[in-house]
Design an enzyme around this catalytic site. Structure first.
Site, PDB file in Angstrom:
ATOM      1  N   CYS A  76     -65.239 -13.637  51.161  1.00  0.00           N
ATOM      2  CA  CYS A  76     -65.835 -14.398  50.124  1.00  0.00           C
ATOM      3  C   CYS A  76     -66.479 -13.756  48.821  1.00  0.00           C
ATOM      4  O   CYS A  76     -67.042 -14.304  47.992  1.00  0.00           O
ATOM      5  CB  CYS A  76     -66.881 -15.477  50.683  1.00  0.00           C
ATOM      6  SG  CYS A  76     -68.377 -14.719  51.416  1.00  0.00           S
ATOM      7  N   HIS A 135     -74.300 -11.121  39.851  1.00  0.00           N
ATOM      8  CA  HIS A 135     -74.567 -12.311  40.209  1.00  0.00           C
ATOM      9  C   HIS A 135     -74.357 -13.219  38.925  1.00  0.00           C
ATOM     10  O   HIS A 135     -74.192 -14.315  39.003  1.00  0.00           O
ATOM     11  CB  HIS A 135     -76.104 -12.735  40.874  1.00  0.00           C
ATOM     12  CG  HIS A 135     -76.089 -12.022  42.081  1.00  0.00           C
ATOM     13  ND1 HIS A 135     -77.000 -11.062  42.448  1.00  0.00           N
ATOM     14  CD2 HIS A 135     -75.318 -12.304  43.281  1.00  0.00           C
ATOM     15  CE1 HIS A 135     -76.788 -10.571  43.836  1.00  0.00           C
ATOM     16  NE2 HIS A 135     -75.835 -11.260  44.193  1.00  0.00           N
TER      17      HIS A 135
HETATM   18  C1  PEP Z   1     -71.191 -10.591  48.067  1.00  0.00           C
HETATM   19  O1  PEP Z   1     -72.275  -9.738  48.153  1.00  0.00           O
HETATM   20  O2  PEP Z   1     -69.729 -10.111  47.943  1.00  0.00           O
HETATM   21  C2  PEP Z   1     -71.281 -11.947  48.124  1.00  0.00           C
HETATM   22  C3  PEP Z   1     -70.207 -12.844  48.657  1.00  0.00           C
HETATM   23  O3  PEP Z   1     -72.604 -12.346  48.023  1.00  0.00           O
HETATM   24  P1  PEP Z   1     -73.366 -12.727  46.749  1.00  0.00           P
HETATM   25  O4  PEP Z   1     -72.398 -12.013  45.639  1.00  0.00           O
HETATM   26  O5  PEP Z   1     -73.920 -13.844  46.690  1.00  0.00           O
HETATM   27  O6  PEP Z   1     -74.362 -11.409  46.837  1.00  0.00           O
HETATM   28 MG    MG Z   2     -74.105 -10.739  48.783  1.00  0.00          MG
END
Ligand code: PEP
Ligand code: MG
Length: 593
Positions: free
Chosen positions: A527, A209
């Site tokens: 995404c 993240h």
């Molecule tokens: C993912 O897990 O691919 C996603 C888009 O969510 P995040 O990166 O915020 O966990």
């Molecule tokens: Mg995620």
């Protein structure tokens, strides 16, 4: 690990590598982010608590040792020359964490002076540092270094005793390359991008993240560069290449000239990409795709239109909750969503409700987090699981989104869904909030905003055809999908090779999800960070993805990638990749494009 000022800067050039996080060349002096204010109280303890408080100190020491041993293991991958410089320092730290004078002294301060461990370790370190500095002799620089090492190790123990809220970046001069051992996503959210030439950290993975947040900042960044902090000195000139994942400390004139040439080439390539802004995002045989942007921080909004994206495919609402002492109330949230929706001027905005837990810590939610520490937070209460346990929080966010929806086109998305029952429970709450606002004549989007789900657990991907009956749309989150499917943390360091979204297993799960969405006639987008990798664009298209959401800066490159291929080529590529035995084979196929 603090950058220690060891006197005159060494002249030799040193190279390090890490995860390439966001492209660009940064040149500037390297400084470590100021330590957070060491906010501990100089507390006394009761005699009855000596054993418990000593145990707390021992836990912090053993955690500190583990952190350093981990670092030492990682150093093995460095060039021999860098190892010889850094190894002795880590050994000195480890020695100090053994039965050293520092630790013995801290223990005594707990048992004899009834001091809390935080005060015990810091007082003892200060006494020892002063004693070292008071010694006489010619090696003044050496004494200063030793005193700083004692203080540094005490700070590490203290950090492990107290969980510090966040870092302070304000003291660093503009143009600095910010260095840190690790950054939390909440730290990254505090960085003002115009103030820095780049970011480097010793820890952190490509799709963690923190990486997601740094990409949003658009700064050249390299994460997980083992050994760099030990080698850097404050103010030392550094070059970082965020695309190659390379860091050069003390560059030679030749390296500097090469970096400047790369900077100029990059500026030319950005100008060429900017010309694509209005060009349609379609294959050579005119099959169109939707390119949308992910939004992590509000200042990115103006960049979205510039990038050529149409709408926000993933608004990670976590930023609204981070770095504040109290929770944002419904009105505050409404205003934030409304501003973003209005700025998108009719383009769709998909707002994901709060995905907190695991590495996304939210201080203001400390009272809401699980009562018992989870051994594996990523496998515990996270995302929708937590929201369903706290309907008050969930309802306030849904109400705020619905109230803001009057300003444009909105969709609502649930994170971390693993079970059908979770969507059903979420729908009940959503219905209730919608009816309540209707009764009060609150103005909202005319038709109720669609409620969709992230497909980011293997459970969700494998039961997509059942979940599709309850969801208005799917968005595939390859970051978590990869982590949970391959049992490999998305923050793993470079070279671990365990975390790899190009594994055919992940491609099959993407494909299954697309097929399930098509059968149920609901839209599906992708995404996760994979959406922003142009080399993967033809493959994802071939797997059936027609809507991509990525950080804004990646949009022009992905557009260029899609405009270079035919849909027939993409379908053939995907068919071969689905049959591939491993990620390396898939990479080889992509390299032929
Ligand atoms: C993912 O897990 O691919 C996603 C888009 O969510 P995040 O990166 O915020 O966990
Ligand atoms: Mg995620």
């Amino acid at each position: 690990m603090k950058l220690i000022d060891a006197g005159p800067t060494r002249r030799r050039e040193m190279r390090f590598s890490g995860h390439p996080i966001s492209p660009g060349i940064g040149i500037g002096p390297v400084y470590e982010a100021a330590e957070p204010v060491l906010n501990f109280q100089h507390k006394k303890i009761a005699a009855a608590d000596i054993a418990a408080e000593t145990a707390r100190l021992e836990d912090a020491i053993s955690l500190s040792r583990k952190q350093l041993i981990k670092l030492k293991t990682k150093l093995a991958s460095l060039p021999a020359q860098s190892q010889t410089e850094i190894d002795p320092l880590i050994d000195a730290y480890l020695h100090m964490l053994g039965n050293s004078r520092l630790i013995r002294g801290a223990r005594l301060r707990i048992s004899d002076s009834l001091l809390a461990p935080e005060a015990a370790v810091m007082d003892e370190a200060e006494t020892q540092a002063e004693a070292i500095l008071a010694l006489t002799g010619s090696d003044k620089v050496g004494r200063q270094r030793r005193a700083e090492e004692v203080r540094e190790i005490a700070r590490r123990v203290l950090r492990n005793l107290t969980r510090l809220p966040f870092r302070n970046f304000t003291e660093l001069k503009p143009g600095t390359i910010l260095a840190a051992e690790s950054l939390r996503p909440a730290d990254a959210a505090l960085i003002q991008p115009t103030n820095f030439a780049g970011i480097i950290t010793a820890e952190g993975g490509a799709d963690g993240h923190t990486a997601v947040m740094l990409r949003a900042l658009g700064l050249p960044a390299v994460l997980g560069a083992t050994g760099v902090l030990e080698a850097a000195r404050p103010g030392m000139l550094a070059i970082i290449d965020g695309e190659a994942g390379e860091i050069i400390l003390n560059p030679t004139a030749r390296s500097l000239a090469a970096a400047q040439a790369k900077l100029a080439a990059r500026a030319r390539s950005l100008r060429a990409l900017a010309r694509l802004q209005k060009a349609p995002a379609e294959t050579t045989d005119h099959v169109a795709v939707d390119l949308q942007a992910n939004l992590e921080l509000p200042f990115e909004v103006p960049m979205i239109a510039e990038s050529g994206a149409h709408g926000i495919g993933l608004l990670r609402s976590e930023f609204i909750f981070m770095n504040r002492e109290t929770l944002p109330d419904e009105d505050t949230q409404t205003q934030i969503y409304r501003d973003i929706i209005e700025a998108m001027d009719g383009d769709p905005v998909t707002i994901r409700v709060l995905d907190w837990g695991s590495d996304k810590e939210v201080e203001a939610l400390a009272d809401y987090t699980p009562d018992t520490a989870e051994a594996n937070p990523a496998l515990g209460l996270r995302g929708i699981r937590l929201l369903l346990r706290h309907p008050d929080l969930f309802e306030a966010q849904l109400a705020a989104i619905l109230r803001a929806s009057v300003a444009g086109r909105v969709r609502i998305m649930l994170p971390m869904v693993g079970f059908r029952s979770e969507i059903i429970a979420a729908w009940e709450i959503y219905d209730r909030v919608w009816r309540r606002l209707k009764r009060r004549n609150v103005r909202m989007m005319e038709t109720r905003p669609p409620l969709g789900i992230m497909i980011e657990t293997p459970a969700a991907a494998l039961s997509a055809r059942h979940l599709a009956k309850h969801a208005d749309f799917f968005a595939i989150g390859t970051n978590d999908l990869t982590m949970y499917t391959l049992a490999a943390d998305r923050s793993l360091p470079v070279g671990s090779k365990l975390y790899d979204p190009l594994e055919p297993t992940i491609l099959r799960l993407i494909y299954e999800t697309v097929v399930a969405a098509a059968a149920a006639k609901i839209p599906v987008s992708l995404c996760g960070e994979l959406a922003s990798r142009p080399e993967a664009t033809p493959l994802l298209f071939g797997l059936g993805i027609r809507q991509f959401s990525m950080h804004g800066l990646a949009v022009p490159r992905v557009k260029r990638a899609i405009r270079a291929v035919s849909s027939k080529y993409c379908l053939q590529l995907a068919a071969r990749a689905l049959e591939a035995p491993d990620a390396d084979t898939v990479r080889a196929l992509l390299a032929q494009t």
